[in-house]
Design an enzyme around this catalytic site. Structure first.
Site, PDB file in Angstrom:
ATOM      1  N   GLY A  38     -10.800   2.276 -22.109  1.00  0.00           N
ATOM      2  CA  GLY A  38     -10.328   1.829 -20.791  1.00  0.00           C
ATOM      3  C   GLY A  38     -11.441   1.587 -19.784  1.00  0.00           C
ATOM      4  O   GLY A  38     -11.200   1.066 -18.697  1.00  0.00           O
ATOM      5  N   GLU A  39     -12.666   1.980 -20.128  1.00  0.00           N
ATOM      6  CA  GLU A  39     -13.769   1.763 -19.176  1.00  0.00           C
ATOM      7  C   GLU A  39     -14.058   0.271 -19.013  1.00  0.00           C
ATOM      8  O   GLU A  39     -13.867  -0.522 -19.937  1.00  0.00           O
ATOM      9  CB  GLU A  39     -15.033   2.489 -19.658  1.00  0.00           C
ATOM     10  N   ARG A  96      -4.618  -0.006   4.029  1.00  0.00           N
ATOM     11  CA  ARG A  96      -3.646   0.763   4.827  1.00  0.00           C
ATOM     12  C   ARG A  96      -4.070   2.214   5.008  1.00  0.00           C
ATOM     13  O   ARG A  96      -3.537   2.907   5.854  1.00  0.00           O
ATOM     14  CB  ARG A  96      -2.252   0.666   4.189  1.00  0.00           C
ATOM     15  N   LYS A 192       9.279   0.397  13.929  1.00  0.00           N
ATOM     16  CA  LYS A 192       9.452   0.871  12.544  1.00  0.00           C
ATOM     17  C   LYS A 192       9.026   2.324  12.453  1.00  0.00           C
ATOM     18  O   LYS A 192       7.974   2.696  12.966  1.00  0.00           O
ATOM     19  CB  LYS A 192       8.572   0.006  11.625  1.00  0.00           C
ATOM     20  N   ASP A 218       3.721 -10.877   8.851  1.00  0.00           N
ATOM     21  CA  ASP A 218       3.081  -9.613   8.459  1.00  0.00           C
ATOM     22  C   ASP A 218       1.754  -9.912   7.780  1.00  0.00           C
ATOM     23  O   ASP A 218       1.504 -11.049   7.368  1.00  0.00           O
ATOM     24  CB  ASP A 218       4.004  -8.818   7.517  1.00  0.00           C
ATOM     25  N   GLY A 225      10.000  -3.759   1.292  1.00  0.00           N
ATOM     26  CA  GLY A 225      10.859  -2.868   2.088  1.00  0.00           C
ATOM     27  C   GLY A 225      10.819  -3.183   3.580  1.00  0.00           C
ATOM     28  O   GLY A 225      11.864  -3.220   4.246  1.00  0.00           O
ATOM     29  N   THR A 226       9.629  -3.418   4.102  1.00  0.00           N
ATOM     30  CA  THR A 226       9.489  -3.688   5.546  1.00  0.00           C
ATOM     31  C   THR A 226      10.281  -4.937   5.929  1.00  0.00           C
ATOM     32  O   THR A 226      10.999  -4.956   6.928  1.00  0.00           O
ATOM     33  CB  THR A 226       7.993  -3.862   5.901  1.00  0.00           C
TER      34      THR A 226
HETATM   35  C1  R5P Z   1       2.348  -1.950   7.238  1.00  0.00           C
HETATM   36  O1  R5P Z   1       1.859  -1.447   8.226  1.00  0.00           O
HETATM   37  C2  R5P Z   1       1.960  -3.296   6.729  1.00  0.00           C
HETATM   38  O2  R5P Z   1       1.517  -4.127   7.757  1.00  0.00           O
HETATM   39  C3  R5P Z   1       3.094  -3.942   5.977  1.00  0.00           C
HETATM   40  O3  R5P Z   1       4.191  -4.113   6.845  1.00  0.00           O
HETATM   41  C4  R5P Z   1       3.551  -3.061   4.828  1.00  0.00           C
HETATM   42  O4  R5P Z   1       2.449  -2.525   4.170  1.00  0.00           O
HETATM   43  C5  R5P Z   1       4.362  -3.869   3.850  1.00  0.00           C
HETATM   44  O5  R5P Z   1       4.699  -3.031   2.772  1.00  0.00           O
HETATM   45  P1  R5P Z   1       6.127  -3.088   2.111  1.00  0.00           P
HETATM   46  O6  R5P Z   1       6.363  -4.504   1.695  1.00  0.00           O
HETATM   47  O7  R5P Z   1       6.013  -2.144   0.936  1.00  0.00           O
HETATM   48  O8  R5P Z   1       7.110  -2.611   3.113  1.00  0.00           O
END
Ligand code: R5P
Length: 302
Positions: A38-39, A96, A192, A218, A225-226
């Site tokens: 795997g290296e 992040r 959020k 974004d 999810g966001t």
């Molecule tokens: C969060 O602060 C980022 O700007 C994105 O909104 C987030 O990382 C998106 O991740 P996901 O699609 O998993 O919600």
């Protein structure tokens, strides 16, 4: 014009090819393999001695493998006597992790920045960092490019006139304002809250969305999810069931495609900083960052 070599890891071969075509050059030859355990195994197949090397490798999933391949390629170039190594990391993985949320956590983005510099990166080209202060983790020049203008060009003609731009959290207000300025419209901000490492919820819609189509912007879409939670909150607040999404980096991990399958999502724009999904997805439109990267290389080697 300074002579240089353009190399690429395996994270985004299509983008590497496009950049080389834009520049009218051939990619430098490298052998990229994996040892049976795997290296990572890399070998330069041509000399880089006393040359400037531009090295493309987004640290997208599989993040650790792509990151290590980047580091080993940089190490190989430095040991082979390259004069200057410029890493092109269109998507900067671990971005992040730019601060500590609790006492016993790392700041992994800072550690990655250290690693890149320690192995020999002299300059970094990247796109829409999750937080612009990540630049501060580097003491080398960072060319932090943005895909907002090229995404705007692609989406502007397709959006209804009364669209509002939505920032899905407070971290994206600046980006949302850039889109809103270009589109001559207002910004709505969602509040959020993180419930767990993988789950978030929107607790408030700040601004008026009643009967309005929305463009959610974004920096990245990971699990989707966001965006899914934002769509739900906007529809509950009375927005028209006509939602558009623009994000620079499309990671689309896990069940992202399902999360983004809502009927009211009419179109979704991303760039190719990360290899886009191959599957048939009529709403998805991909805008190439290759001309911007080629231009950056040309400017730096003038
Ligand atoms: C969060 O602060 C980022 O700007 C994105 O909104 C987030 O990382 C998106 O991740 P996901 O699609 O998993 O919600």
């Amino acid at each position: 014009m300074r002579k240089y070599i353009f190399l690429a890891g395996r994270a985004n071969p299509a983008l590497a090819k496009e950049i080389a075509t834009e520049l009218g050059i051939c990619e430098g030859a490298v052998a990229l393999k994996r040892f049976p355990d795997g290296e990572t195994a890399v070998q330069l197949l041509e000399s880089v001695r006393q040359q400037w090397v531009f090295l493309l490798q987004p640290t997208s999933p599989p993040v650790n493998e792509n990151l290590l391949e980047l580091l080993t390629l940089v190490d190989a170039c430095r040991r082979a006597g390259a004069e200057r190594i410029i890493a092109i990391v269109p998507y900067f993985g671990y971005s992040r992790s730019d601060k500590r949320h609790g006492r016993w956590e790392p700041i992994t983005a800072s550690m990655v920045a250290e690693l890149l510099q320690v192995v020999g990166v002299a300059q970094l080209i990247t796109f829409d960092l999750h937080a612009s202060q990540i630049e501060g983790f580097f003491h080398i020049p960072v060319d932090s490019l943005t895909a907002v203008p090229i995404l705007y060009q692609a989406l502007a003609k397709q959006l209804p006139a009364d669209v509002v731009v939505v920032s899905p959290d407070t971290g994206r207000v600046m980006m949302a304002s850039q889109y809103a300025q270009l589109l001559h419209t207002e910004v709505v901000v969602l509040h959020k809250q993180r419930i767990s490492g993988t789950e978030t919820e929107v607790t408030q819609v700040v601004g008026e969305v009643r009967s309005r189509p929305c463009l959610i912007v974004d920096d990245m879409i990971s699990t989707g999810g966001t965006i899914a939670k934002s769509v739900k909150a906007l529809l509950e607040a009375g927005a028209a069931p006509e939602i558009y999404v623009a994000a620079t980096h499309g990671l689309f991990v896990g069940k992202a495609r399902n999360q983004l399958g809502h009927d009211s999502i009419k179109a979704l724009w991303i760039t190719n900083t990360i290899s886009p999904p191959a599957s048939n997805w009529p709403q998805l439109q991909v805008v190439s960052v290759a001309p911007l990267i080629a231009d950056a290389i040309e400017q730096l080697t003038k």
